[in-house]
Design an enzyme around this catalytic site. Structure first.
Site, short mmCIF file in Angstrom:
data_model
loop_
_atom_site.label_atom_id
_atom_site.label_comp_id
_atom_site.label_asym_id
_atom_site.label_seq_id
_atom_site.Cartn_x
_atom_site.Cartn_y
_atom_site.Cartn_z
N SER A 242 0.82 -1.20 0.00
CA SER A 242 0.00 0.00 0.00
C SER A 242 0.86 1.25 0.00
O SER A 242 2.04 1.24 0.38
CB SER A 242 -0.98 0.07 1.17
OG SER A 242 -1.89 -0.99 1.13
N SER A 280 -1.93 -4.28 -3.17
CA SER A 280 -1.47 -2.95 -2.77
C SER A 280 -2.64 -1.97 -2.78
O SER A 280 -3.32 -1.80 -3.79
CB SER A 280 -0.38 -2.45 -3.72
OG SER A 280 0.14 -1.21 -3.29
N ASP A 282 -3.53 1.67 -3.02
CA ASP A 282 -2.86 2.89 -3.46
C ASP A 282 -3.86 4.04 -3.41
O ASP A 282 -4.75 4.15 -4.27
CB ASP A 282 -2.32 2.70 -4.89
CG ASP A 282 -1.41 1.48 -4.98
OD1 ASP A 282 -0.41 1.43 -4.25
OD2 ASP A 282 -1.73 0.57 -5.78
#
Length: 364
Positions: A242, A280, A282
């Site tokens: 992240s 992830s 984002d």
């Protein structure tokens, strides 16, 4: 235990990207090259380091005067929504930020949000408040910290909020960045700012990144792996990560325009090689420091005039990520997993070598 890279002293502000000759873009920075260059924005950290088991913490971004009765315009963007941005749906719906923004570890995010609610309810003027939208972002620090122990407590949240200050911002292995990794290296918190000419005026944009994402580092167009700078291979990373990017500006923007700015904040991660992987999260969050509903003050900037601000956020995020990598400290966590900081001297030698082979200087 924590260990330093061979022949590398502990990082200081002299290791920031701009200080070692890796400035990004043409726009000038604010005096501290930090999010706090935006008037009325403070930053605080609580860092928890109990090697080798715990490397965690919380970072507080505190706009002056923000609260349920005095929200600020805001926008957000999820480039990949595999994460926990607490408070995101209300920001998306109303375009309003009514609390400080806190950044921490994934499994500590919920305790941090509860502590933030308690802190807000105690602020002067909030005695009648019956609804609060706490905003808390997170990154997974489970590779280098015992994430299941959930070490961030209410006292740590309050300390970060109460000690938040203007001026220089600590970077690298501090606060919510203490146990993070990115692009094969040790990472953490990074920040940068730009002074932006907008429609005959000059405003300030600042960003702060909580960097913990996969991909392969790119610096001035050159792929950089740990082996390229004399470090051992990083080894496979878990499919978690992240990146939280928080941008602030004193430019008169509305929530829709701030949402556009938040998009660019996430796009900027591609410049440094972000992989935007399945695991992830984002996220970009952008807020303005001019309160909503203020009758006086300059008119909202026209969309046609926003390009300098978009350039500023792209450049500032790129530099902030480099700052996070260059100012971090090599860290070993539970199970012997180690991530090394990005060493400046070998990186510069690598870039200069490329320039010599191509008959040009790095970045030319």
């Amino acid at each position: 235990m924590r260990a330093q890279d061979p022949n590398s002293p502990p990082p200081t502000a002299r290791d920031r990207a701009r200080a070692v000759g890796l400035a990004v873009g043409e726009l000038p920075t604010g005096p501290h090259n930090a999010l706090t260059d935006v008037p009325g924005v403070r930053v605080g950290h609580t860092t928890l380091s109990r090697p080798p088991r715990v490397h965690s913490g919380v970072t507080a971004i505190v706009p002056d005067g923000v609260g349920p009765g005095s929200p600020l315009p805001a926008g957000m963007f999820a480039g990949n929504g595999y994460g926990k941005l607490i408070g995101a749906t209300q920001i998306a719906e109303l375009g309003a930020l009514e609390t400080p923004v806190l950044l921490t570890s994934t499994l500590s995010a919920f305790r941090v949000a509860d502590a933030l609610v308690g802190w807000i309810l105690e602020r002067p003027g909030n005695a009648a408040v019956r609804s609060v939208n706490p905003v808390v972002g997170e990154c997974n620090d489970g590779l280098l910290s015992d994430i299941r122990s959930r070490p961030v407590l209410e006292e740590h949240v309050r300390a970060a909020l109460d000690t938040a200050s203007y001026g220089p911002v600590a970077e690298g292995c501090v606060g919510g960045g203490t146990g993070l990794t990115a692009l094969g290296f040790k990472a953490g918190i990074g920040t940068s700012s730009r002074r932006v000419p907008l429609a005959g005026r000059e405003d300030t944009l600042g960003v702060l990144v909580q960097a913990n994402f996969g991909g392969t580092l790119r610096v001035r167009g050159r792929t950089v792996t740990p082996a390229d700078v004399g470090l051992p291979p990083a080894g496979p990373a878990p499919e978690t990560g992240s990146c939280m990017v928080v941008a602030a500006t004193d430019a008169p923007l509305d929530a829709r325009q701030l949402t556009r700015l938040a998009h660019r904040a996430v796009y900027a991660l591609a410049r440094v090689g972000a992989g935007y992987g399945h695991g992830s999260g984002d996220y970009g969050l952008a807020f303005g420091t001019r309160p909503l509903g203020t009758p006086a003050g300059p008119a909202v900037i026209r969309d046609d005039d926003l390009d300098p601000l978009f350039t500023a956020v792209l450049d500032a995020v790129e530099e902030a990520v480099l700052n996070a990598l260059l100012t971090a400290t090599t860290t070993t966590g539970p199970g012997g997993h180690t991530r090394h900081r990005l060493p400046a001297a070998p990186l510069l030698a690598l870039l200069q070598g490329d320039g010599a082979r191509e008959g040009e200087q790095p970045g030319s």
